[in-house]
Every structure is written in structure tokens, then in C-alpha cells.
Design a protein around this motif. Sequence first.
Motif, PDB file in Angstrom:
ATOM      1  N   THR A  35       0.870  -1.180   0.000  1.00  0.00           N
ATOM      2  CA  THR A  35       0.000   0.000   0.000  1.00  0.00           C
ATOM      3  C   THR A  35       0.901   1.222   0.000  1.00  0.00           C
ATOM      4  OG1 THR A  35      -1.688  -1.186   1.284  1.00  0.00           O
ATOM      5  CG2 THR A  35      -1.866   1.210   1.209  1.00  0.00           C
ATOM      6  N   TYR A  36       0.725   2.079  -1.001  1.00  0.00           N
ATOM      7  CA  TYR A  36       1.542   3.287  -1.062  1.00  0.00           C
ATOM      8  C   TYR A  36       1.141   4.221   0.062  1.00  0.00           C
ATOM      9  CZ  TYR A  36       3.423   2.062  -5.659  1.00  0.00           C
ATOM     10  OH  TYR A  36       4.076   1.455  -6.689  1.00  0.00           O
ATOM     11  N   PRO A  37       2.119   4.903   0.654  1.00  0.00           N
ATOM     12  CA  PRO A  37       1.806   5.867   1.711  1.00  0.00           C
ATOM     13  C   PRO A  37       0.794   6.902   1.210  1.00  0.00           C
ATOM     14  CG  PRO A  37       4.198   5.579   1.483  1.00  0.00           C
ATOM     15  CD  PRO A  37       3.557   4.818   0.357  1.00  0.00           C
ATOM     16  N   ALA A  42      -4.907  -1.004  -1.260  1.00  0.00           N
ATOM     17  CA  ALA A  42      -3.630  -1.648  -1.560  1.00  0.00           C
ATOM     18  C   ALA A  42      -3.378  -1.686  -3.067  1.00  0.00           C
ATOM     19  CB  ALA A  42      -3.632  -3.067  -0.991  1.00  0.00           C
ATOM     20  N   ALA A  43      -2.169  -1.321  -3.481  1.00  0.00           N
ATOM     21  CA  ALA A  43      -1.782  -1.459  -4.897  1.00  0.00           C
ATOM     22  C   ALA A  43      -1.629  -2.936  -5.234  1.00  0.00           C
ATOM     23  CB  ALA A  43      -0.481  -0.716  -5.162  1.00  0.00           C
ATOM     24  N   LEU A  44      -1.134  -3.706  -4.282  1.00  0.00           N
ATOM     25  CA  LEU A  44      -1.021  -5.163  -4.444  1.00  0.00           C
ATOM     26  C   LEU A  44      -1.528  -5.818  -3.171  1.00  0.00           C
ATOM     27  CD1 LEU A  44       2.609  -5.435  -5.914  1.00  0.00           C
ATOM     28  CD2 LEU A  44       0.447  -5.589  -7.196  1.00  0.00           C
ATOM     29  N   GLY A  61      -3.863  -6.280 -17.399  1.00  0.00           N
ATOM     30  CA  GLY A  61      -4.953  -5.974 -16.475  1.00  0.00           C
ATOM     31  C   GLY A  61      -5.316  -4.510 -16.589  1.00  0.00           C
ATOM     32  N   PRO A  62      -6.417  -4.134 -15.948  1.00  0.00           N
ATOM     33  CA  PRO A  62      -6.872  -2.748 -16.051  1.00  0.00           C
ATOM     34  C   PRO A  62      -5.849  -1.771 -15.490  1.00  0.00           C
ATOM     35  CG  PRO A  62      -8.248  -4.024 -14.519  1.00  0.00           C
ATOM     36  CD  PRO A  62      -7.271  -4.973 -15.119  1.00  0.00           C
ATOM     37  N   SER A  63      -5.914  -0.555 -15.967  1.00  0.00           N
ATOM     38  CA  SER A  63      -5.010   0.485 -15.482  1.00  0.00           C
ATOM     39  C   SER A  63      -5.107   0.592 -13.961  1.00  0.00           C
ATOM     40  CB  SER A  63      -5.409   1.815 -16.130  1.00  0.00           C
ATOM     41  OG  SER A  63      -4.474   2.781 -15.807  1.00  0.00           O
ATOM     42  N   GLY A  64      -3.956   0.615 -13.306  1.00  0.00           N
ATOM     43  CA  GLY A  64      -3.927   0.765 -11.856  1.00  0.00           C
ATOM     44  C   GLY A  64      -4.012  -0.542 -11.092  1.00  0.00           C
ATOM     45  N   CYS A  65      -3.944  -1.688 -11.778  1.00  0.00           N
ATOM     46  CA  CYS A  65      -4.068  -2.968 -11.060  1.00  0.00           C
ATOM     47  C   CYS A  65      -2.738  -3.406 -10.437  1.00  0.00           C
ATOM     48  CB  CYS A  65      -4.618  -4.060 -11.978  1.00  0.00           C
ATOM     49  SG  CYS A  65      -3.463  -4.567 -13.257  1.00  0.00           S
ATOM     50  N   GLY A  66      -1.684  -2.642 -10.654  1.00  0.00           N
ATOM     51  CA  GLY A  66      -0.436  -2.935  -9.951  1.00  0.00           C
ATOM     52  C   GLY A  66       0.628  -3.641 -10.774  1.00  0.00           C
ATOM     53  N   LYS A  67       0.480  -3.658 -12.083  1.00  0.00           N
ATOM     54  CA  LYS A  67       1.460  -4.363 -12.929  1.00  0.00           C
ATOM     55  C   LYS A  67       2.858  -3.766 -12.759  1.00  0.00           C
ATOM     56  CE  LYS A  67      -0.932  -3.286 -16.646  1.00  0.00           C
ATOM     57  NZ  LYS A  67      -2.095  -2.566 -16.080  1.00  0.00           N
ATOM     58  N   SER A  68       2.948  -2.442 -12.878  1.00  0.00           N
ATOM     59  CA  SER A  68       4.273  -1.809 -12.765  1.00  0.00           C
ATOM     60  C   SER A  68       4.817  -1.932 -11.347  1.00  0.00           C
ATOM     61  CB  SER A  68       4.204  -0.332 -13.153  1.00  0.00           C
ATOM     62  OG  SER A  68       3.816  -0.215 -14.490  1.00  0.00           O
ATOM     63  N   THR A  69       3.930  -1.833 -10.376  1.00  0.00           N
ATOM     64  CA  THR A  69       4.368  -1.971  -8.982  1.00  0.00           C
ATOM     65  C   THR A  69       4.970  -3.357  -8.760  1.00  0.00           C
ATOM     66  OG1 THR A  69       2.627  -0.450  -8.256  1.00  0.00           O
ATOM     67  CG2 THR A  69       3.598  -1.864  -6.571  1.00  0.00           C
ATOM     68  N   LEU A  70       4.299  -4.368  -9.292  1.00  0.00           N
ATOM     69  CA  LEU A  70       4.807  -5.733  -9.150  1.00  0.00           C
ATOM     70  C   LEU A  70       6.161  -5.885  -9.847  1.00  0.00           C
ATOM     71  CD1 LEU A  70       4.471  -8.659  -8.283  1.00  0.00           C
ATOM     72  CD2 LEU A  70       2.979  -9.043 -10.264  1.00  0.00           C
TER      73      LEU A  70
END
Length: 311
Positions: A35-37, A42-44, A61-70
Motif C-alpha cells: 500500500t503506497y503511503p 492496496a496497490a497489491l 490488467g486494467p489500469s492501476g491494477c499494480g502491474k508496474s508496482t509488481l
Amino acid sequence: MSAEAVSSDALAGAALAPHVVADPDHIVVRGLHKTYPGTSVAALSDVELVVPRGTFVSLIGPSGCGKSTLLRAVAGLEGFDDGSITIFGATPEEACAAKSVGLVPQAPALLPWLTVRQNVELPHKVNRRADRRRAERERKHPALSAVSAPGASSGLDAFADVDSLLDMVNLTDAADKHPGALSGGMQQRVAIARAFGLRPEILLMDEPFSALDEFTREALRLQLLTLWQRMRTTVLFVTHSVREAVTLSDQVVVMSARPGQVHEVIDVDLPRPRGADVLLSPQLHTIEDRVRASLQSAWEAGAAPVDLVAG
Ligand SMILES: Nc1ncnc2c1ncn2[C@@H]1O[C@H](COP(=O)(O)OP(=O)(O)OP(=O)(O)O)[C@@H](O)[C@H]1O
């Protein structure tokens, strides 16, 4: 983020938690939470993923589903709140320190004052200097040897030499040009050749073709397929294109948003190499339809409107 192998000297905290089992043949993500501050969702959340060595896996996946974060978490560039990631038995930090992780971002990030050839060669030259430091680290941390690609860093082998790489991405004639004289698609091909040339153990590609027109994307897909077919680097590839994901991958991981989770993993059971016969086959269209249906249900699962930023 740089297109070169992710570099980090941060070995601090690299030891695996006692409950994490080191797996030498897979990238393993277990129960990942992030979860980003300042955000309330939760992003993931509880992300589980297993990527076998040498496979090509797409995240869609849809925009904002956490692909880049993962992707960034696997690269060791993003911390997480809970869970674990191991890359062939090592932590992301260890894999980064061993230069086993390569990254190709959306923008190619070439050095404009160097020619195409010099841009592709540069990491090898830098790595030659780093090799001595790396050997020293591996002596101190034996787990690192397990995640080092054969021929990684400066060790160019028979088909990872610069001429072969430029040939594989059809850039031989542009070898002496500077990036400013290249189209966007050509620049991205330079970035891809450079990333593969480093022989990373895993290559993380974050929508590398998103800025390109469909015709160029199609051509680059085929060149990436050719390159990957020869290198067999483990690839995690983020895309919004169903066609791209299915064409390239062994598995397509469909994610849902709010919170970001793995919704479904779809096997792409198509033969390789993927020539025109495979790419035009009814089987490919059937798998594309499966991915589209999964995306639809992933979108419905995360469709409830939520304020992402607290306050
Ligand atoms: N630095 C940040 N600070 C706060 N929230 C962030 C930050 N980075 C990402 N997020 C949020 O985390 C969630 C996941 O973002 P991420 O960029 O990983 O998604 P994505 O699936 O890659 O999106 P896209 O397909 O649009 O690129 C989103 O809700 C996003 O707004």
C-alpha cells in the motif's frame, strides 16, 4: 528507470526470511502486499505468482491494477509491506547486485551522443569494470552465483556479440547512427538489443512498445520473439495488448484492480517458434478470447469506485 541491468550495491537486508524456501528454478512471489503511503487501497494484495526459469510471462490488467508496482518490486526497486519475492532462490536485492535483472522501460533512454553500436556496447564496457567487484561479492555471498546468468556482464558469447544483436533487431545498417536520427521503433530496438546483450537472468519489460504505432509494434513483437527464442531469458512483460501478450507468452497473468491481485493465469499452449502458421491459427484466437473474457471479469471484480488517495 534505466534500460540497463538494474544496478545496486545494496546487499543490506538481503537474507531471506526463515520461512521462505529458496527455489533455484522459479521466480516466486508469495502473499505480496503493498500500500503506497497516503493511499487507502492496496496497490497489491496477496499477490501469488510463480514464473518458471526460461519462460515468457505477460502481465495484463486494467489500469492501476499494480502491474508496474509488481515489476518494480521484482526488480528490487519497490519495497513491499508483506510477503516475499525470490528470484531463482535469491532476494531481488541479491539479484540486482549480481546484475541478473534487466529492465526495458517504456522510453528507450539511449545516450544521444553515442552511436547505436556504442549504446549497445556500453553496458558491456561498464560491466567489465564491475566484474571484479562482482566476483568479490559472489565470493562473500555464494547465493549470488546461483542467479548469475551464464555469460552475464562482460562475457559476450557466440550470439550475444554486438554485431549479432544488431543483426537480430535489423539495425546493422544503423549501427553508426546516433539515436536522434532514428525512429521511435528503432530506438526501442536498440534498447531491447542492449538489454538482451547483457544476458540478464531475468528481463523485466514495462510496456516497451506502448508509444509505438500498431504496425511498428507488430514488427517489434516478431523481432522480440526471434531474440527471445535464441536467448531464452526469463521475461516478465507488462502490456495492455491482448494480441501482444498471447503472441509472445507462455503464460498470461490477468490482474484485477482495487486491490491489485492475480485474477487468473492462462497458459498459452501454442508451439514455438511462432511463425505465421501459429500467429494466424484459430488456437491463438481462442486463447485471445479467453484472455479478453478474463479481463472483462477482472474489470468487473475491481470496478467498484474507490478513493485511492486518502483525504
Ligand atoms: N508512487 C505512488 N504513490 C501512490 N500511489 C501509487 C504510486 N505508484 C502507483 N500508485 C498507485 O498504485 C496502484 C497501482 O499502480 P501501477 O502503476 O502499479 O498500476 P499499473 O497496473 O501498472 O497501471 P497502468 O496500467 O496504468 O500503468 C494505482 O492505484 C496507482 O495509482
